[in-house]
Design a protein around this motif. Structure first.
Motif, PDB file in Angstrom:
ATOM      1  N   SER A 177       7.667   7.397  -3.093  1.00  0.00           N
ATOM      2  CA  SER A 177       6.460   7.538  -2.269  1.00  0.00           C
ATOM      3  C   SER A 177       6.559   8.667  -1.252  1.00  0.00           C
ATOM      4  O   SER A 177       5.557   8.974  -0.597  1.00  0.00           O
ATOM      5  CB  SER A 177       6.184   6.222  -1.527  1.00  0.00           C
ATOM      6  OG  SER A 177       6.093   5.148  -2.425  1.00  0.00           O
ATOM      7  N   GLN A 181       0.818  -1.207   0.000  1.00  0.00           N
ATOM      8  CA  GLN A 181       0.000   0.000   0.000  1.00  0.00           C
ATOM      9  C   GLN A 181       0.856   1.262   0.000  1.00  0.00           C
ATOM     10  O   GLN A 181       0.357   2.357  -0.269  1.00  0.00           O
ATOM     11  CB  GLN A 181      -0.930   0.008   1.212  1.00  0.00           C
ATOM     12  CG  GLN A 181      -0.206   0.080   2.544  1.00  0.00           C
ATOM     13  CD  GLN A 181      -1.148   0.032   3.718  1.00  0.00           C
ATOM     14  OE1 GLN A 181      -2.097   0.812   3.791  1.00  0.00           O
ATOM     15  NE2 GLN A 181      -0.912  -0.900   4.640  1.00  0.00           N
ATOM     16  N   PHE A 182       2.164   1.130   0.314  1.00  0.00           N
ATOM     17  CA  PHE A 182       3.046   2.284   0.367  1.00  0.00           C
ATOM     18  C   PHE A 182       3.924   2.417  -0.874  1.00  0.00           C
ATOM     19  O   PHE A 182       4.372   3.516  -1.188  1.00  0.00           O
ATOM     20  CB  PHE A 182       3.945   2.198   1.610  1.00  0.00           C
ATOM     21  CG  PHE A 182       3.180   2.115   2.897  1.00  0.00           C
ATOM     22  CD1 PHE A 182       2.578   3.237   3.430  1.00  0.00           C
ATOM     23  CD2 PHE A 182       3.038   0.903   3.562  1.00  0.00           C
ATOM     24  CE1 PHE A 182       1.860   3.169   4.610  1.00  0.00           C
ATOM     25  CE2 PHE A 182       2.326   0.823   4.750  1.00  0.00           C
ATOM     26  CZ  PHE A 182       1.730   1.956   5.275  1.00  0.00           C
ATOM     27  N   THR A 183       4.203   1.339  -1.568  1.00  0.00           N
ATOM     28  CA  THR A 183       5.028   1.361  -2.766  1.00  0.00           C
ATOM     29  C   THR A 183       4.810   0.071  -3.543  1.00  0.00           C
ATOM     30  O   THR A 183       4.581  -0.980  -2.946  1.00  0.00           O
ATOM     31  CB  THR A 183       6.527   1.494  -2.399  1.00  0.00           C
ATOM     32  OG1 THR A 183       7.304   1.335  -3.587  1.00  0.00           O
ATOM     33  CG2 THR A 183       6.946   0.456  -1.388  1.00  0.00           C
ATOM     34  N   VAL A 228      11.089   3.203  -1.316  1.00  0.00           N
ATOM     35  CA  VAL A 228      10.083   4.227  -1.032  1.00  0.00           C
ATOM     36  C   VAL A 228      10.492   5.600  -1.548  1.00  0.00           C
ATOM     37  O   VAL A 228       9.857   6.596  -1.188  1.00  0.00           O
ATOM     38  CB  VAL A 228       9.810   4.300   0.494  1.00  0.00           C
ATOM     39  CG1 VAL A 228       9.164   3.021   0.981  1.00  0.00           C
ATOM     40  CG2 VAL A 228      11.101   4.575   1.260  1.00  0.00           C
ATOM     41  N   LEU A 235       4.213  11.613  -1.901  1.00  0.00           N
ATOM     42  CA  LEU A 235       2.813  11.221  -1.756  1.00  0.00           C
ATOM     43  C   LEU A 235       2.385  11.198  -0.300  1.00  0.00           C
ATOM     44  O   LEU A 235       1.283  11.635   0.054  1.00  0.00           O
ATOM     45  CB  LEU A 235       2.597   9.839  -2.399  1.00  0.00           C
ATOM     46  CG  LEU A 235       1.204   9.224  -2.249  1.00  0.00           C
ATOM     47  CD1 LEU A 235       0.168  10.085  -2.939  1.00  0.00           C
ATOM     48  CD2 LEU A 235       1.182   7.807  -2.782  1.00  0.00           C
ATOM     49  N   PHE A 236       3.265  10.709   0.590  1.00  0.00           N
ATOM     50  CA  PHE A 236       2.907  10.568   1.998  1.00  0.00           C
ATOM     51  C   PHE A 236       3.389  11.728   2.854  1.00  0.00           C
ATOM     52  O   PHE A 236       3.218  11.702   4.073  1.00  0.00           O
ATOM     53  CB  PHE A 236       3.478   9.255   2.545  1.00  0.00           C
ATOM     54  CG  PHE A 236       2.793   8.041   1.992  1.00  0.00           C
ATOM     55  CD1 PHE A 236       1.592   7.612   2.518  1.00  0.00           C
ATOM     56  CD2 PHE A 236       3.326   7.349   0.919  1.00  0.00           C
ATOM     57  CE1 PHE A 236       0.946   6.497   2.011  1.00  0.00           C
ATOM     58  CE2 PHE A 236       2.697   6.236   0.405  1.00  0.00           C
ATOM     59  CZ  PHE A 236       1.495   5.811   0.947  1.00  0.00           C
ATOM     60  N   LEU A 251       5.738   9.291   6.500  1.00  0.00           N
ATOM     61  CA  LEU A 251       5.631   7.913   6.035  1.00  0.00           C
ATOM     62  C   LEU A 251       5.926   6.935   7.172  1.00  0.00           C
ATOM     63  O   LEU A 251       5.267   5.897   7.288  1.00  0.00           O
ATOM     64  CB  LEU A 251       6.592   7.692   4.869  1.00  0.00           C
ATOM     65  CG  LEU A 251       6.663   6.269   4.308  1.00  0.00           C
ATOM     66  CD1 LEU A 251       5.300   5.809   3.814  1.00  0.00           C
ATOM     67  CD2 LEU A 251       7.686   6.189   3.171  1.00  0.00           C
TER      68      LEU A 251
END
Length: 436
Positions: A50, A31-33, A47, A53-54, A60
């Motif tokens: 990501s 769900q994170f990468t 990550v 995004l977070f 994160l």
């Protein structure tokens, strides 16, 4: 590039990490990468793409680490490459970005890299206790005395050689299993293991931008059960709207489990997603939310329905029906709305805030309807006709309605919603609603 390593317990630690646990953590991490790999007793995440995004590495971490701990992770580390992150996680060093990588890796013991762990006895005899000691040895001598994996691991950890990974692929259907650490005799005790499965389900749904409206928890009885206990049991939980909120799903499952009695001790759990729907992503508001931190009303109603019974907690559902008394139906909160239920167009005419359960017939004097005095017709008529297909089996008649609705004014009671019948032998007037 930025890598994060989530370390699970080693085989010689109290809680051995199995393939199932590693796979569960890897699916949850998707769900994170999309770049997740399994290596030894850890799950590796790339990550770098990501962070924005977070909201950065700290944000994160706040989302990544609590869920990873629930799934059994014991250490977290960040580093510029995967093998360095794995080595730092083994050593219990989280931040591998604040100093030069060589300065962080050199003091670490040989056991942090599996390629060196196999040769630690030989290396210790020649005075090597840390990665830095091995790195300072002549490369030609290392290459002749040890296998190629040792030098390759050192080069990859220090960022001098590339690494290849086998990425974890998200399964098409969610079906996860979990062996409980000990047998349980009460259904409520299964919630601890079921929450781990729900975390995996939420991650699977997030990676596919979906929400679930029905999931089933299966349990298997212990092998030493009595013959009459059966193989196990199952419990299906439904939600009114698609969701992947773990806390809500856990509370809802807890309400259902409180009404279950186990026929025998349980040792294995299995969770399946039976029904999933697309879950649209909502824009985040820049304005403060007064209700932030409060449980949504829909979640409260679903838990009350699970506790009190489906027939005792109802909600109205809009229906595409011109007859006002049938424009809304009552259904259990836990029952999903049928497709198209939210697409009923709004009425073109003003509608009353209070509708009578049964229309009240009004007296008529000189062709004028009366209700505590003569009514003044302000707006209308609005012709409504429908229900010729709706048959009442008890009476054998249809619920066909043909009416002309008016907004009327009463000197004593204010604005009223009245209608005149058109199909009756003698037209009659009825009061059907009040305007606030």
């Amino acid at each position: 590039m930025l890598w994060s390593a989530l370390k699970l317990p080693s085989p010689d630690e109290p809680l051995p990490s199995t393939d199932a646990v590693r796979q569960a953590l890897a699916v949850w991490a998707l769900q994170f990468t999309p770049r997740v790999a399994i290596a030894e007793e850890a799950v590796l995440l790339e990550v770098g793409g990501s962070l924005r995004l977070f909201g950065g590495r700290l944000a994160l971490r706040e989302r990544l680490w609590p869920g990873a701990q629930e799934l059994g992770a014991t250490a977290l580390a960040w580093a510029p490459n995967a093998l360095a992150a794995l080595a730092l996680a083994h050593a219990g060093v989280e931040d591998g970005l604040g100093e030069p990588l060589a300065a962080l890796l050199d003091p670490l013991p040989l056991t942090v890299l599996s390629a060196l762990r196999a040769h630690r006895m030989t290396l210790s005899h020649i005075g090597c206790r840390t990665l830095g000691d091995v790195r300072r040895l002549p490369r030609a001598g290392l290459a002749r005395r040890f296998d190629a994996a040792l030098l390759r691991a050192l080069d990859q950890a220090y960022g001098h050689a590339p690494q290849t990974h086998s990425w974890v692929v998200l399964p098409e259907r969610f079906d996860a299993r979990l062996e409980l650490p000990h047998r349980v005799d009460e259904a409520a005790a299964m919630l601890f293991g079921a929450r781990r499965l729900l975390l995996q389900l939420a991650a699977w749904l997030a990676a596919r931008h979906l929400g679930t409206t029905a999931f089933t928890l299966h349990w298997a009885h212990d092998a030493m059960r009595s013959r009459g206990a059966g193989e196990g049991g199952q419990l299906t939980v439904r939600t009114a709207e698609p969701t992947r909120a773990v806390d809500h799903l856990s509370r809802l499952l807890a309400e259902h489990l409180s009404q279950v009695t186990l026929a025998a001790p349980v040792g294995d759990l299995r969770l399946t997603a039976d029904e999933v729907r697309s879950l649209p992503q909502l824009s985040v508001s820049w304005l403060p939310d007064d209700a932030q931190g409060q449980e949504p009303l829909a979640h409260v109603l679903e838990r009350l329905s699970a506790r009190l019974g489906e027939a005792r907690v109802l909600r109205p559902r809009l229906c595409a029906d011109h007859r006002p008394e049938y424009a809304a139906r009552w259904q259990p909160v836990g029952q999903p709305l049928p497709s198209g239920a939210r697409t009923v167009p709004p009425p073109a005419w003003p509608q009353p805030s209070l509708l009578l359960e049964q229309p009240l017939r009004l007296p008529v004097i000189a062709h004028r309807p009366q209700h505590q005095g003569e009514l003044q017709l302000l707006l209308g008529p609005q012709r409504v006709e429908g229900g010729w297909w709706d048959r009442d089996e008890a009476s054998g008649q249809t619920r066909h309605a043909a009416r002309d609705y008016w907004i009327a004014r009463s000197a004593k009671t204010g604005l009223l919603w009245v209608f005149q019948t058109r199909l009756a032998d003698e037209p009659a007037w009825y009061l059907h609603g009040f305007f606030a």
